[in-house]
Write an enzyme that holds these catalytic residues in place. Structure first.
Site, short mmCIF file in Angstrom:
data_model
loop_
_atom_site.label_atom_id
_atom_site.label_comp_id
_atom_site.label_asym_id
_atom_site.label_seq_id
_atom_site.Cartn_x
_atom_site.Cartn_y
_atom_site.Cartn_z
NE ARG A 48 -0.60 0.72 4.94
CZ ARG A 48 -0.02 -0.11 5.68
NH1 ARG A 48 0.50 -1.45 5.39
NH2 ARG A 48 0.87 0.30 6.78
CB SER A 51 3.62 0.09 3.25
OG SER A 51 4.13 -0.90 3.99
CB THR A 53 6.77 -2.98 4.73
OG1 THR A 53 5.79 -3.49 5.91
CG2 THR A 53 7.26 -4.56 4.42
CD GLU A 84 -6.12 -10.79 8.88
OE1 GLU A 84 -5.28 -10.20 9.72
OE2 GLU A 84 -6.09 -11.94 8.48
CD GLN A 86 -5.31 -13.27 0.81
OE1 GLN A 86 -5.84 -14.28 0.07
NE2 GLN A 86 -4.16 -14.00 1.46
CG HIS A 108 -4.60 -20.19 3.42
ND1 HIS A 108 -4.81 -21.62 3.47
CD2 HIS A 108 -5.50 -19.77 4.40
CE1 HIS A 108 -5.89 -21.85 4.47
NE2 HIS A 108 -6.10 -20.62 5.01
CG ASP A 191 -3.43 -24.29 6.50
OD1 ASP A 191 -2.14 -24.73 6.73
OD2 ASP A 191 -3.51 -23.15 6.87
CD GLU A 195 -3.46 -22.50 10.16
OE1 GLU A 195 -2.50 -22.08 9.38
OE2 GLU A 195 -4.52 -21.98 10.29
CB SER A 252 13.23 -43.17 29.44
OG SER A 252 12.09 -42.76 30.00
#
Length: 339
Positions: A48, A51, A53, A84, A86, A108, A191, A195, A252
């Protein structure tokens, strides 16, 4: 179940393509850098505007584009933003700009399987899902290995979706260990179940309950930490290496006997019945509906629970004890300064 390897993939199919990675978290960084190191010539990271990042991306030697610009530019667009987010990313930035014949990839199946995203018919839609966290995807690739990947084709508009997916999976290292063919439904539902019932939900609740049981009985928190959390890795590593029988061979006889007589007292038929109800919630879409409702409200319950979990006594005890074991930090998988 069919398994593909590097020999089954024509990696050249991806190297000259224009590839956009949407998101630069653990998986996004691993995919982008592995693609680049495999010889992909045109890899960008879509974020975005504004960002923070972007600085990490540029420090890694990659170019940043907005999602909308990347969608119009790319031949292949891999969405690695949180589940959430996407749907809005697709509807607002990708759908109006993605070109006919381009490929939309996921790691995913949640958004496609539960129809939060309904891609237009003129694009390929496929999944390449490494079966490991991004830190491992990157680390194993750098060692010369790779994490196995799942591959699935949801929509094959061009007739070449599978070949493109195999090339992509090979370029991120999956073909070195195996690319397993599946479908969006199977990947998504198994998946989510794994989880919730075992890997994150089940294991974490078991660890905390064991820790609390010992502390409440008057044992030192440090002892409880070692027995109920620290040594989990030792057992899991043995299982990971050679299965449950391998673990039982290595421990053991006393520990093995205790497993047989006490394990079923903890995980009972009622536990399995509850697991079945969890699976039903996933299959029906109830879990995804509730999660998306929570996200639409700003995640108040989710964030409050995260905060309480971080404040649990086991976290403070663990931080203190890990300070006595510098080799843990030296070999850590997660570097929050990077991802």
């Amino acid at each position: 179940m069919r398994v593909y390897y590097d020999r089954d993939a024509d990696i050249a199919r991806i190297l000259d393509r224009k590839i956009a990675i949407v998101g630069y978290g653990s998986q996004g960084r691993a995919h982008a850098l592995n693609l680049k190191d495999s010889g992909a010539k045109n890899v960008v990271v879509a974020l975005r505007p504004g960002s923070d990042t972007a600085k990490k991306v540029e420090a890694d030697g990659l170019k940043v584009m907005s999602v909308a610009d990347a969608a119009g530019w790319a031949d292949a667009l891999m969405i690695l933003a949180p589940d959430e987010l996407q749907r809005d990313i697709y509807n607002n930035d990708i759908a109006p700009n993605i070109r006919d014949g381009a490929a939309l990839l996921f790691a995913h199946g949640l958004n496609v399987h539960f129809r939060l995203i309904e891609p237009k018919a003129s694009i390929d839609v496929l999944m390449v899902a490494p079966k490991g966290p991004g830190h491992t995807v990157r680390g194993e690739y750098q060692k010369g290995g790779g994490v196995p990947c799942l591959i699935a084709v949801h929509q094959d508009a061009t007739g070449g979706a599978l070949d493109l997916g195999l090339a992509y999976a090979s370029a991120i290292g999956g073909g070195r260990s195996g690319i397993i063919e599946t479908n969006f439904r199977e990947e998504c539902e198994t998946d989510l179940f794994g989880e919730q019932a075992v890997l994150c939900g089940g294991v974490v609740e078991l660890i905390r309950a064991g820790f609390e049981t010992l502390v409440e009985a008057g044992y030192a928190p440090e002892m409880a930490y070692f027995e109920c959390l620290h040594e989990v890795k030792l057992i899991v590593d043995l299982i990971y290496e050679g299965g449950i029988a391998n673990m039982n061979y290595s421990i053991s006889n006393t520990a093995e006997y205790g497993e047989y007589v006490s394990g079923p007292r903890v995980v009972t038929p009622d536990t399995k019945a509850e697991m079945k109800r969890i699976l039903e919630d996933i299959q029906s879409g109830r879990f995804v509906r509730d999660w998306m409702t929570e996200c639409a409200a700003g995640q108040p319950s989710f964030k409050a629970t995260r905060r309480r979990t971080a404040e649990h006594e086991i976290e403070a005890v663990g931080e203190r004890l890990r300070g006595m074991m510098p080799w843990i930090a030296k070999n850590k998988l997660v570097d929050k300064a990077v991802n």
